[in-house]
Write an enzyme that holds these catalytic residues in place. Sequence first.
Site: not given
Length: 344
Positions: A105, A150, A182, A224
């Site tokens: 994040c 993550k 990500h 995406g």
Amino acid sequence: MSVSPPDEVRTKADPARLSVAPMMDWTDTHCRVFHRVLAPSALLYTEMVHANAVIRGDRGKLLAMDACEHPVALQLGGSEPALLAEAARIGAEWGYDEVNLNCGCPSDRVQAGRFGACLMREPALVADCVAAMVEAVRNGGRPDVRVTVKCRLGVDDDDDFDTFLGFVDAVAAAGCHTFVVHARNAWLKGLSPKENREVPPLRYEWGYRLKRERPALTVLLNGGIAAVEPAVAHLAHVDGVMLGRAAYHDPFVLHVLDARLSGRPVRTREALLRDYLPYVQHQLEQGVPLKHITRHILGLFLGERGGRAFRQVLSEGSHRAGADVELIEAALDCTRPGHVRQSA
């Protein structure tokens, strides 16, 4: 009342070929139950919850979970090994199948707390956090609970794959064997969280290369991925794909992809929604306002006949006192051939 998934759903120990990303303000328990109806085989994630909140906050609210959600992961934020260990132990006690540490994040608030994407530059600290979390769930009697991470590819101008690989290796050595990647950098200055999901270029090949060079790790790709065919193509290179906003804004894509991967037939949008209605009714009987539930289903008929009217009926009516499942029936009527919506 729980929604009953088919008997052939993925077991808790299987790799997640399909998962739905943790999304702040979106992936609450009502959303996750809806996503379970759509995708019986997917791994679902909570919103990110800070370790301090888990330890000191209202767990009944923060960790609320319906039995049908399994397998479901609790995503934690934080950077203090002792606090994360305690929060992981609590999450395992509450029945979560996985505890995930957020290292991706990019928001200013998260950076100020020294967690999220900025942890990409502190692999030793992340390793300490993971090791503490693994020990906590094991000592708490839940050795089956996975501790996962993550992350992004790097921070700001980081463009060295070996640096990224060094982060993964350090964390893997501490006991994390699953990485949700990500496939963008996080730009910590000058971009909003929304822009950080769109502006930094995607580099899926780094996820592919990670899997090639560390085949023993489970690598899930995120970022995406918004359609079925690209998602399936990624699975030739990595162990799983994670859908984010696409699963929320166009949830039927989640259903079609789950059906494609599981071999189950694609169902109609109405049939899926009707399977969700018993849960909705039960929540209404518990005093949950309809607006907290219907906000998650607004995109179900995206691009379909009557889809706009479906959204309008729910958006305009769910805030009214006494709104119930009849409002959802009225919204469904808008999607049927020949329907003409009457003015309020």
